[in-house]
Scaffold this motif. Sequence first.
Motif, PDB file in Angstrom:
ATOM      1  N   ASN A 149      11.701 -38.065   7.729  1.00 48.23           N
ATOM      2  CA  ASN A 149      11.349 -36.920   6.875  1.00 48.23           C
ATOM      3  C   ASN A 149      10.933 -35.708   7.712  1.00 48.23           C
ATOM      4  N   ALA A 150      10.622 -35.928   8.971  1.00 51.35           N
ATOM      5  CA  ALA A 150      10.217 -34.817   9.850  1.00 51.35           C
ATOM      6  C   ALA A 150      11.439 -34.017  10.279  1.00 51.35           C
ATOM      7  N   GLU A 151      11.210 -32.709  10.496  1.00 53.17           N
ATOM      8  CA  GLU A 151      12.305 -31.849  10.942  1.00 53.17           C
ATOM      9  C   GLU A 151      12.529 -31.949  12.451  1.00 53.17           C
ATOM     10  N   MET A 152      11.453 -32.074  13.222  1.00 52.28           N
ATOM     11  CA  MET A 152      11.571 -32.197  14.683  1.00 52.28           C
ATOM     12  C   MET A 152      10.663 -33.330  15.154  1.00 52.28           C
ATOM     13  N   ILE A 153      11.262 -34.260  15.913  1.00 50.46           N
ATOM     14  CA  ILE A 153      10.555 -35.455  16.372  1.00 50.46           C
ATOM     15  C   ILE A 153      10.571 -35.496  17.894  1.00 50.46           C
ATOM     16  N   ALA A 154       9.428 -35.744  18.505  1.00 48.12           N
ATOM     17  CA  ALA A 154       9.333 -35.806  19.966  1.00 48.12           C
ATOM     18  C   ALA A 154       9.257 -37.263  20.422  1.00 48.12           C
ATOM     19  N   ILE A 155      10.121 -37.605  21.367  1.00 46.89           N
ATOM     20  CA  ILE A 155      10.172 -38.968  21.915  1.00 46.89           C
ATOM     21  C   ILE A 155      10.362 -38.865  23.422  1.00 46.89           C
ATOM     22  N   GLY A 156       9.740 -39.765  24.164  1.00 45.19           N
ATOM     23  CA  GLY A 156      10.034 -39.848  25.581  1.00 45.19           C
ATOM     24  C   GLY A 156      11.460 -40.343  25.774  1.00 45.19           C
ATOM     25  N   ASP A 157      12.149 -39.803  26.738  1.00 48.45           N
ATOM     26  CA  ASP A 157      13.537 -40.192  26.987  1.00 48.45           C
ATOM     27  C   ASP A 157      13.613 -41.691  27.281  1.00 48.45           C
ATOM     28  N   PRO A 158      14.309 -42.466  26.442  1.00 45.44           N
ATOM     29  CA  PRO A 158      14.375 -43.917  26.659  1.00 45.44           C
ATOM     30  C   PRO A 158      15.031 -44.316  27.985  1.00 45.44           C
ATOM     31  N   GLU A 159      15.735 -43.405  28.609  1.00 45.79           N
ATOM     32  CA  GLU A 159      16.359 -43.711  29.891  1.00 45.79           C
ATOM     33  C   GLU A 159      15.330 -43.950  30.985  1.00 45.79           C
ATOM     34  N   SER A 160      14.168 -43.314  30.874  1.00 46.09           N
ATOM     35  CA  SER A 160      13.190 -43.425  31.963  1.00 46.09           C
ATOM     36  C   SER A 160      11.732 -43.517  31.514  1.00 46.09           C
ATOM     37  N   VAL A 161      11.457 -43.260  30.249  1.00 50.25           N
ATOM     38  CA  VAL A 161      10.065 -43.217  29.767  1.00 50.25           C
ATOM     39  C   VAL A 161       9.759 -44.457  28.931  1.00 50.25           C
ATOM     40  N   GLY A 164       9.144 -44.018  25.284  1.00 54.31           N
ATOM     41  CA  GLY A 164      10.394 -43.757  24.581  1.00 54.31           C
ATOM     42  C   GLY A 164      11.191 -45.032  24.354  1.00 54.31           C
ATOM     43  N   GLN A 165      11.139 -45.916  25.328  1.00 54.64           N
ATOM     44  CA  GLN A 165      11.825 -47.201  25.183  1.00 54.64           C
ATOM     45  C   GLN A 165      11.190 -48.029  24.075  1.00 54.64           C
ATOM     46  N   TYR A 166       9.856 -48.031  24.020  1.00 55.77           N
ATOM     47  CA  TYR A 166       9.174 -48.754  22.949  1.00 55.77           C
ATOM     48  C   TYR A 166       9.480 -48.126  21.586  1.00 55.77           C
ATOM     49  N   ALA A 167       9.513 -46.786  21.530  1.00 50.49           N
ATOM     50  CA  ALA A 167       9.828 -46.106  20.275  1.00 50.49           C
ATOM     51  C   ALA A 167      11.252 -46.444  19.831  1.00 50.49           C
ATOM     52  N   ALA A 202       6.863 -29.763  17.954  1.00 46.64           N
ATOM     53  CA  ALA A 202       7.393 -30.971  17.318  1.00 46.64           C
ATOM     54  C   ALA A 202       6.454 -31.337  16.178  1.00 46.64           C
ATOM     55  N   GLU A 203       7.042 -31.730  15.049  1.00 47.52           N
ATOM     56  CA  GLU A 203       6.225 -32.071  13.878  1.00 47.52           C
ATOM     57  C   GLU A 203       5.459 -33.370  14.100  1.00 47.52           C
ATOM     58  N   VAL A 204       6.132 -34.340  14.682  1.00 51.33           N
ATOM     59  CA  VAL A 204       5.514 -35.642  14.980  1.00 51.33           C
ATOM     60  C   VAL A 204       6.033 -36.117  16.334  1.00 51.33           C
ATOM     61  N   GLY A 205       5.374 -37.114  16.899  1.00 49.94           N
ATOM     62  CA  GLY A 205       5.827 -37.639  18.189  1.00 49.94           C
ATOM     63  C   GLY A 205       5.308 -39.045  18.418  1.00 49.94           C
ATOM     64  N   PHE A 206       5.968 -39.747  19.338  1.00 48.97           N
ATOM     65  CA  PHE A 206       5.587 -41.116  19.675  1.00 48.97           C
ATOM     66  C   PHE A 206       4.914 -41.134  21.047  1.00 48.97           C
ATOM     67  N   VAL A 207       3.658 -41.572  21.063  1.00 49.94           N
ATOM     68  CA  VAL A 207       2.897 -41.648  22.316  1.00 49.94           C
ATOM     69  C   VAL A 207       2.092 -42.948  22.304  1.00 49.94           C
ATOM     70  N   TYR A 208       1.306 -43.143  23.347  1.00 51.60           N
ATOM     71  CA  TYR A 208       0.397 -44.292  23.376  1.00 51.60           C
ATOM     72  C   TYR A 208      -0.913 -43.935  22.684  1.00 51.60           C
ATOM     73  N   ALA A 209      -1.603 -44.950  22.221  1.00 49.99           N
ATOM     74  CA  ALA A 209      -2.891 -44.729  21.554  1.00 49.99           C
ATOM     75  C   ALA A 209      -3.878 -44.010  22.462  1.00 49.99           C
ATOM     76  N   THR A 210      -3.838 -44.315  23.769  1.00 50.94           N
ATOM     77  CA  THR A 210      -4.763 -43.665  24.704  1.00 50.94           C
ATOM     78  C   THR A 210      -4.458 -42.184  24.863  1.00 50.94           C
ATOM     79  N   ASP A 211      -3.179 -41.811  24.760  1.00 57.93           N
ATOM     80  CA  ASP A 211      -2.822 -40.385  24.840  1.00 57.93           C
ATOM     81  C   ASP A 211      -3.374 -39.649  23.621  1.00 57.93           C
ATOM     82  N   ALA A 212      -3.196 -40.254  22.454  1.00 61.20           N
ATOM     83  CA  ALA A 212      -3.718 -39.645  21.230  1.00 61.20           C
ATOM     84  C   ALA A 212      -5.228 -39.498  21.292  1.00 61.20           C
ATOM     85  N   ALA A 213      -5.906 -40.513  21.845  1.00 61.63           N
ATOM     86  CA  ALA A 213      -7.371 -40.480  21.931  1.00 61.63           C
ATOM     87  C   ALA A 213      -7.868 -39.420  22.903  1.00 61.63           C
TER      88      ALA A 213
END
Length: 274
Positions: A149-161, A164-167, A202-213
């Motif tokens: 539902n988000a217009e722009m989503i931020a993800i770490g590049d799954p090739e190296s992050v 991003g691989q977990y997402a 970015a409207e939403v993004g995938f990070v670790y809980a520690t980054d959010a904290a």
Amino acid sequence: MKYVKMKKCSVALALILLLVVAMTACGSGKAGEAEEAEEPEAEPVTMTLAAAASLENCLENDLIPAFEKANPGINVEGTYDSSGKLQTQIEEGLAADVFMSAATKQMDALVQEGLVDKDSAIGLLENKLVLIKGKDAETAVTGFEDVTNAEMIAIGDPESVPAGQYAQEALTYLGIYDEVAGKASFGTNVTEVLAWVEQGSAEVGFVYATDAASSDKVEVIAEAPEGSLEKAVVYPVGLVVKGEQPEAGKAFLEFLQSAEAKAIFEKYGFAIYG
């Protein structure tokens, strides 16, 4: 009488000379002992730490200063990026002494290549994958399942992050990764993803809980759904075989497993693995 007096004077002079010589010899001995006792101070060494970007805050702010205080002869120089990029740099000859990864994939690869000492590599920490939004931002997204539902989503590049691989793994489990990828901006590391959400690009993004904290500009929408990740988010650490300061690296690795270090990791939101 004159002869006797002269003889007495000669004896007295000889005694004085013997006393002076004895005192000089005694003083020289003490000086020599002092010189032998004063060993030259060892030159300080600098060890290089290659660590995932999500570890930078707790390492630079607390862990490294605590280690250097306990080990005054060792300085730690940290280099931080995505675990995949650090893996590549080590493969290309980065003179790191210790590698701390945000996933086991990169560590396992370096162990198999003989670039990280197998016996030293251990799982150290656990983290969680979360979906975030800007603290004051509006979004219709309520969880991983409806992130499209988000217009722009931020993800770490799954090739190296790893984040991003977990997402990618979680979204593939939900059957929506391809749709999400069509709306995604791919960051070079998890810190960049966090910054995009903080800035509103970015409207939403995938990070670790520690980054959010670590940020007061974002809030967590949801954690990765149960069962969406095959393995826990484990952070391993190990000694790089070609490190230039192996003894300093061993000391740092031991410190990371100490009660003091574990308390610092927990303060930043990490769980201790095992």
